[in-house]
Design a protein around this motif. Structure first.
Motif: not given
Length: 182
Positions: A72-77, A83-86, A91-101
């Motif tokens: 079901h990958a194509a339909a659910l993508a 926007h959902g993928a982004y 959310e995953l990439m910002l986990a544990g990131v503390e500096t605003e830069a």
């Protein structure tokens, strides 16, 4: 409610299979089940994201999408959309990131990955607008607290109606100062 969402969903799925049969359940609810599995496993990945190196986070998300969504990958993508993928990747990439830069750089990179140049510019403009509004609101709140403290000192020397009128007048002036009418 003593069961986790995954366990509740599993029980519903088993009930559907008993009622409709395995093949009919897959036909009617296959995409839903794949999406639910994706959601559950994404939550688990999210919990461990801060302990994974950034490159592994995105790799794990791609593997998760492939394995959980399956046929079901194509339909659910299309359901998740860019926007959902982004949002998930951000959310995953910002986990544990503390500096605003670092947060800004990661956000900008992911926006460029998922959206066209015009949309990226619009998103940056919206971010700037929100930052300005937050500063404006913080300034207003600080001055409102000062004004209220100042006016509380005057309360004992005047009647309630007079104090209420002064309070309303000063607060109106403060609001217009920070949020002028267009």
């Amino acid at each position: 409610t003593e069961l986790s969402p995954r366990e509740r969903y599993q029980r519903i799925h088993e009930l559907r299979q008993r009622t409709l049969g395995v093949a009919e359940t897959e036909l009617a609810f296959g995409q839903e089940r794949a999406w639910a599995e994706y959601q559950f496993r994404y939550g688990e990945l999210q919990q461990q994201a801060a302990s994974l190196p950034p490159a592994e986070r995105l790799s794990a998300l791609q593997s998760l999408r492939a394995s959980a969504l399956g046929a079901h990958a194509a339909a659910l993508a299309a359901v998740e959309g860019p926007h959902g993928a982004y949002e998930r990747e951000l959310e995953l990439m910002l986990a544990g990131v503390e500096t605003e830069a670092q947060r800004a750089a990661i956000t900008q990179d992911l926006r460029r990955k998922h959206f066209d140049a015009d949309t990226v510019v619009q998103m940056a403009a919206r971010d700037a607008q929100l930052a300005t509004q937050q500063q404006q609101l913080a300034g207003y709140q600080a001055e409102a607290a000062q004004l209220k403290a100042q006016l509380e000192g005057l309360r004992a020397g005047m009647g309630q109606a007079q104090w209420d009128a002064l309070y309303e007048q000063r607060m109106t002036e403060l609001r217009l100062k920070h949020f002028p009418a267009p």
